[in-house]
Design an enzyme around this catalytic site. Structure first.
Site, PDB file in Angstrom:
ATOM      1  N   GLU A  39       5.146 -11.230  15.195  1.00 20.10           N
ATOM      2  CA  GLU A  39       4.539 -11.727  16.597  1.00 20.10           C
ATOM      3  C   GLU A  39       4.929 -13.149  16.645  1.00 20.10           C
ATOM      4  O   GLU A  39       5.449 -13.609  17.603  1.00 20.10           O
ATOM      5  CB  GLU A  39       3.315 -11.391  16.566  1.00 20.10           C
ATOM      6  CG  GLU A  39       2.303 -11.733  17.915  1.00 20.10           C
ATOM      7  CD  GLU A  39       1.128 -11.183  17.981  1.00 20.10           C
ATOM      8  OE1 GLU A  39       0.500 -10.453  17.081  1.00 20.10           O
ATOM      9  OE2 GLU A  39       0.628 -11.596  19.208  1.00 20.10           O
ATOM     10  N   ARG A  72       0.698  -1.299  -0.146  1.00 19.41           N
ATOM     11  CA  ARG A  72      -0.057   0.070   0.111  1.00 19.41           C
ATOM     12  C   ARG A  72       0.877   1.296   0.019  1.00 19.41           C
ATOM     13  O   ARG A  72       0.333   2.431  -0.300  1.00 19.41           O
ATOM     14  CB  ARG A  72      -0.903  -0.013   1.211  1.00 19.41           C
ATOM     15  CG  ARG A  72      -2.115  -1.007   0.837  1.00 19.41           C
ATOM     16  CD  ARG A  72      -3.141  -1.243   1.891  1.00 19.41           C
ATOM     17  NE  ARG A  72      -2.491  -1.486   3.411  1.00 19.41           N
ATOM     18  CZ  ARG A  72      -2.441  -2.758   3.667  1.00 19.41           C
ATOM     19  NH1 ARG A  72      -2.892  -3.722   3.020  1.00 19.41           N
ATOM     20  NH2 ARG A  72      -1.816  -3.143   4.834  1.00 19.41           N
TER      21      ARG A  72
HETATM   22  P1  AMP Z   1       3.914  -2.573  11.544  1.00 19.18           P
HETATM   23  O1  AMP Z   1       5.217  -3.270  11.159  1.00 19.18           O
HETATM   24  O2  AMP Z   1       3.534  -3.354  12.953  1.00 19.18           O
HETATM   25  O3  AMP Z   1       4.427  -1.035  11.760  1.00 19.18           O
HETATM   26  O4  AMP Z   1       2.884  -2.564  10.611  1.00 19.18           O
HETATM   27  C1  AMP Z   1       2.872  -1.893   9.486  1.00 19.18           C
HETATM   28  C2  AMP Z   1       2.263  -2.862   8.098  1.00 19.18           C
HETATM   29  O5  AMP Z   1       1.240  -3.483   8.569  1.00 19.18           O
HETATM   30  C3  AMP Z   1       2.065  -1.574   7.253  1.00 19.18           C
HETATM   31  O6  AMP Z   1       2.624  -1.695   5.832  1.00 19.18           O
HETATM   32  C4  AMP Z   1       0.428  -1.872   7.149  1.00 19.18           C
HETATM   33  O7  AMP Z   1      -0.173  -1.687   5.948  1.00 19.18           O
HETATM   34  C5  AMP Z   1      -0.028  -3.177   7.915  1.00 19.18           C
HETATM   35  N1  AMP Z   1      -0.858  -3.053   9.222  1.00 19.18           N
HETATM   36  C6  AMP Z   1      -0.635  -3.354  10.336  1.00 19.18           C
HETATM   37  N2  AMP Z   1      -1.589  -3.101  11.235  1.00 19.18           N
HETATM   38  C7  AMP Z   1      -2.699  -2.614  10.467  1.00 19.18           C
HETATM   39  C8  AMP Z   1      -4.053  -2.123  10.764  1.00 19.18           C
HETATM   40  N3  AMP Z   1      -4.617  -2.211  11.705  1.00 19.18           N
HETATM   41  N4  AMP Z   1      -4.578  -1.703   9.438  1.00 19.18           N
HETATM   42  C9  AMP Z   1      -3.953  -1.760   8.288  1.00 19.18           C
HETATM   43  N5  AMP Z   1      -2.917  -2.191   7.898  1.00 19.18           N
HETATM   44  C10 AMP Z   1      -2.214  -2.606   9.160  1.00 19.18           C
END
Ligand code: AMP
Length: 170
Positions: free
Chosen positions: A95, A58
């Site tokens: 996780e 995205r």
């Molecule tokens: P993180 O590595 O935990 O910061 O997760 C970020 C990535 O996961 C991004 O590329 C987001 O597109 C996706 N992502 C994580 N949580 C969500 C959520 N609640 N809604 C949409 N996309 C998410």
């Protein structure tokens, strides 16, 4: 325009307990799309940025549009095994298990000033790995931008020291 009104919450996607922030409802709204792009552009212009790095998948949407508006090139960071030429990689913890992201070895050069863009900051694992990946090149990270920051997850702590912007915070 309140951009947050254009984000759709989808409960229990992709797994039970997660509230997924669905940006497709913003993307299909012509005014929402252009206002989002304009806001990202205002943050990024006049900063000497030479490349936008977008994170799969995205991060490619506004990352690509922003690159065109700034008149600079676009570089994809992709999941392992998707990029065809020689890559450098960074593995990070999830996780459960690990994930690996890659960038083409010749995508960034010394003198490149990079803006990294992704749609959403959650725990910060993905963006931290992307920063480490780019730090392995000779390029400089000038700015990091997100559409959404889930502030309660404190992902920002994993990218301390960088200039970070997000348009919508929850
Ligand atoms: P993180 O590595 O935990 O910061 O997760 C970020 C990535 O996961 C991004 O590329 C987001 O597109 C996706 N992502 C994580 N949580 C969500 C959520 N609640 N809604 C949409 N996309 C998410």
């Amino acid at each position: 325009m309140e951009l947050d009104k254009l984000i759709r919450d989808v409960e229990n996607f992709p797994i039970k307990g997660i509230v997924f922030k669905d940006i497709t409802t913003l993307l299909k709204d012509a005014d929402g799309f252009s206002e989002t792009l304009e806001k990202l552009y205002r943050l990024a212009k006049d900063r000497g940025i030479t490349k936008i790095v977008g994170i799969e998948s995205r991060g490619f949407i506004f990352g690509g549009a922003l690159a065109a508006k700034l008149g600079v090139g676009f570089v994809p960071v992709r999941k392992k095994g998707k990029l065809p030429a020689e890559t450098i990689a960074e593995t990070y913890d999830l996780e459960y298990g690990t994930d690996t992201i890659e960038i083409h070895k010749d995508a960034l050069t010394s003198g490149d000033k990079v803006l990294i863009h992704d749609d959403l900051l959650a725990t910060g694992g993905t963006i931290q790995a992307a920063c480490k990946l780019i730090e392995k090149t000779d390029a400089e990270i000038v700015q990091i931008s997100f559409l959404i920051n889930l502030t309660f997850l404190n992902g920002i702590e994993r990218i301390e020291g960088y200039e970070v912007h997000s348009l919508i915070e929850y």
